[in-house]
Design a protein around this motif. Structure first.
Motif, PDB file in Angstrom:
ATOM      1  N   UNK A  50       0.807  -1.216   0.000  1.00  0.00           N
ATOM      2  CA  UNK A  50       0.000   0.000   0.000  1.00  0.00           C
ATOM      3  C   UNK A  50       0.844   1.272   0.000  1.00  0.00           C
ATOM      4  N   UNK A  51       2.017   1.233   0.638  1.00  0.00           N
ATOM      5  CA  UNK A  51       2.823   2.441   0.826  1.00  0.00           C
ATOM      6  C   UNK A  51       4.071   2.501  -0.048  1.00  0.00           C
ATOM      7  N   UNK A  52       4.465   1.361  -0.606  1.00  0.00           N
ATOM      8  CA  UNK A  52       5.712   1.286  -1.355  1.00  0.00           C
ATOM      9  C   UNK A  52       6.760   0.552  -0.534  1.00  0.00           C
ATOM     10  N   UNK A  53       7.616  -0.139  -1.231  1.00  0.00           N
ATOM     11  CA  UNK A  53       8.591  -1.010  -0.565  1.00  0.00           C
ATOM     12  C   UNK A  53       9.620  -0.259   0.255  1.00  0.00           C
ATOM     13  N   UNK A  54       9.889   1.011  -0.058  1.00  0.00           N
ATOM     14  CA  UNK A  54      10.953   1.738   0.616  1.00  0.00           C
ATOM     15  C   UNK A  54      10.591   2.335   1.959  1.00  0.00           C
ATOM     16  N   UNK A  55       9.344   2.306   2.363  1.00  0.00           N
ATOM     17  CA  UNK A  55       8.919   2.934   3.616  1.00  0.00           C
ATOM     18  C   UNK A  55       9.351   2.114   4.829  1.00  0.00           C
ATOM     19  N   UNK A  56       9.130   0.810   4.766  1.00  0.00           N
ATOM     20  CA  UNK A  56       9.516  -0.081   5.863  1.00  0.00           C
ATOM     21  C   UNK A  56      10.624  -0.972   5.343  1.00  0.00           C
ATOM     22  N   UNK A  57      11.762  -0.908   5.999  1.00  0.00           N
ATOM     23  CA  UNK A  57      12.925  -1.692   5.590  1.00  0.00           C
ATOM     24  C   UNK A  57      12.994  -3.003   6.366  1.00  0.00           C
ATOM     25  N   UNK A  58      13.486  -4.025   5.687  1.00  0.00           N
ATOM     26  CA  UNK A  58      13.834  -5.264   6.356  1.00  0.00           C
ATOM     27  C   UNK A  58      15.312  -5.202   6.674  1.00  0.00           C
ATOM     28  N   UNK A  59      15.653  -5.452   7.929  1.00  0.00           N
ATOM     29  CA  UNK A  59      17.047  -5.575   8.329  1.00  0.00           C
ATOM     30  C   UNK A  59      17.303  -7.069   8.352  1.00  0.00           C
ATOM     31  N   UNK A  60      17.945  -7.548   7.314  1.00  0.00           N
ATOM     32  CA  UNK A  60      18.084  -8.983   7.088  1.00  0.00           C
ATOM     33  C   UNK A  60      18.607  -9.709   8.325  1.00  0.00           C
ATOM     34  N   UNK A  61      17.886 -10.757   8.705  1.00  0.00           N
ATOM     35  CA  UNK A  61      18.250 -11.563   9.860  1.00  0.00           C
ATOM     36  C   UNK A  61      17.854 -10.958  11.191  1.00  0.00           C
ATOM     37  N   UNK A  62      17.221  -9.757  11.161  1.00  0.00           N
ATOM     38  CA  UNK A  62      16.883  -9.099  12.422  1.00  0.00           C
ATOM     39  C   UNK A  62      15.420  -8.696  12.523  1.00  0.00           C
ATOM     40  N   UNK A  63      14.896  -7.982  11.542  1.00  0.00           N
ATOM     41  CA  UNK A  63      13.511  -7.538  11.650  1.00  0.00           C
ATOM     42  C   UNK A  63      13.205  -6.369  10.740  1.00  0.00           C
ATOM     43  N   UNK A  64      12.414  -5.415  11.241  1.00  0.00           N
ATOM     44  CA  UNK A  64      11.898  -4.302  10.441  1.00  0.00           C
ATOM     45  C   UNK A  64      12.201  -2.973  11.112  1.00  0.00           C
ATOM     46  N   UNK A  65      12.280  -1.922  10.276  1.00  0.00           N
ATOM     47  CA  UNK A  65      12.378  -0.571  10.802  1.00  0.00           C
ATOM     48  C   UNK A  65      11.786   0.406   9.784  1.00  0.00           C
ATOM     49  N   UNK A  66      11.329   1.524  10.308  1.00  0.00           N
ATOM     50  CA  UNK A  66      10.821   2.612   9.467  1.00  0.00           C
ATOM     51  C   UNK A  66      12.026   3.311   8.863  1.00  0.00           C
ATOM     52  N   UNK A  67      11.988   3.513   7.581  1.00  0.00           N
ATOM     53  CA  UNK A  67      13.089   4.176   6.887  1.00  0.00           C
ATOM     54  C   UNK A  67      13.124   5.641   7.269  1.00  0.00           C
ATOM     55  N   UNK A  68      14.290   6.126   7.614  1.00  0.00           N
ATOM     56  CA  UNK A  68      14.462   7.530   7.957  1.00  0.00           C
ATOM     57  C   UNK A  68      14.715   8.291   6.672  1.00  0.00           C
ATOM     58  N   UNK A  69      13.877   9.286   6.394  1.00  0.00           N
ATOM     59  CA  UNK A  69      14.046  10.111   5.202  1.00  0.00           C
ATOM     60  C   UNK A  69      14.656  11.441   5.598  1.00  0.00           C
ATOM     61  N   UNK A  70      15.501  11.946   4.739  1.00  0.00           N
ATOM     62  CA  UNK A  70      16.182  13.206   5.039  1.00  0.00           C
ATOM     63  C   UNK A  70      15.597  14.335   4.240  1.00  0.00           C
TER      64      UNK A  70
END
Length: 111
Positions: free
Chosen positions: A91-111
């Motif tokens: 719904x939002x696009x793949x770049x909004x929530x990142x997968x940290x491989x082997x760890x989990x998820x995080x919200x992408x910080x935009x500058x």
């Protein structure tokens, strides 16, 4: 001075209104289920932090994300968090929530 819990959250073209439980992207309303909204809000309030199922020393495990957003939802399971993230990305696009491989998820910080 700390920001209000109901303050509008901005991530590039993404806007989240916690008080009204609304999301816009590029000025267009994005329809989210209550659980999708809660997961997005949880991630957005802590951008850059990893939410994980594998490393308990991180901020939240997948079970804790479930308990924070879905404990009262019938039919929800803590193992379904990855499915909800998948739906959010669609719904939002793949770049909004990142997968940290082997760890989990995080919200992408935009500058």
């Amino acid at each position: 001075m700390a920001a209000s819990a109901d303050a509008l959250l901005l991530f590039g073209s993404l806007q989240i209104d916690p008080h009204r439980r609304l999301v816009w992207q590029s000025g267009q309303t994005v329809e989210l289920t209550p659980m999708e909204f809660d997961i997005l809000l949880l991630l957005a309030r802590r951008p850059g932090q990893v939410f994980t199922a594998r490393r308990p020393e991180q901020v939240f495990t997948a079970r804790q994300i479930y308990e924070a957003v879905a404990a009262d939802s019938f039919g929800a399971s803590w193992t379904g968090i990855s499915s909800m993230v998948y739906k959010l990305r669609r719904k939002l696009g793949a770049g909004i929530i990142e997968t940290v491989r082997g760890h989990g998820y995080r919200m992408r910080i935009t500058k």
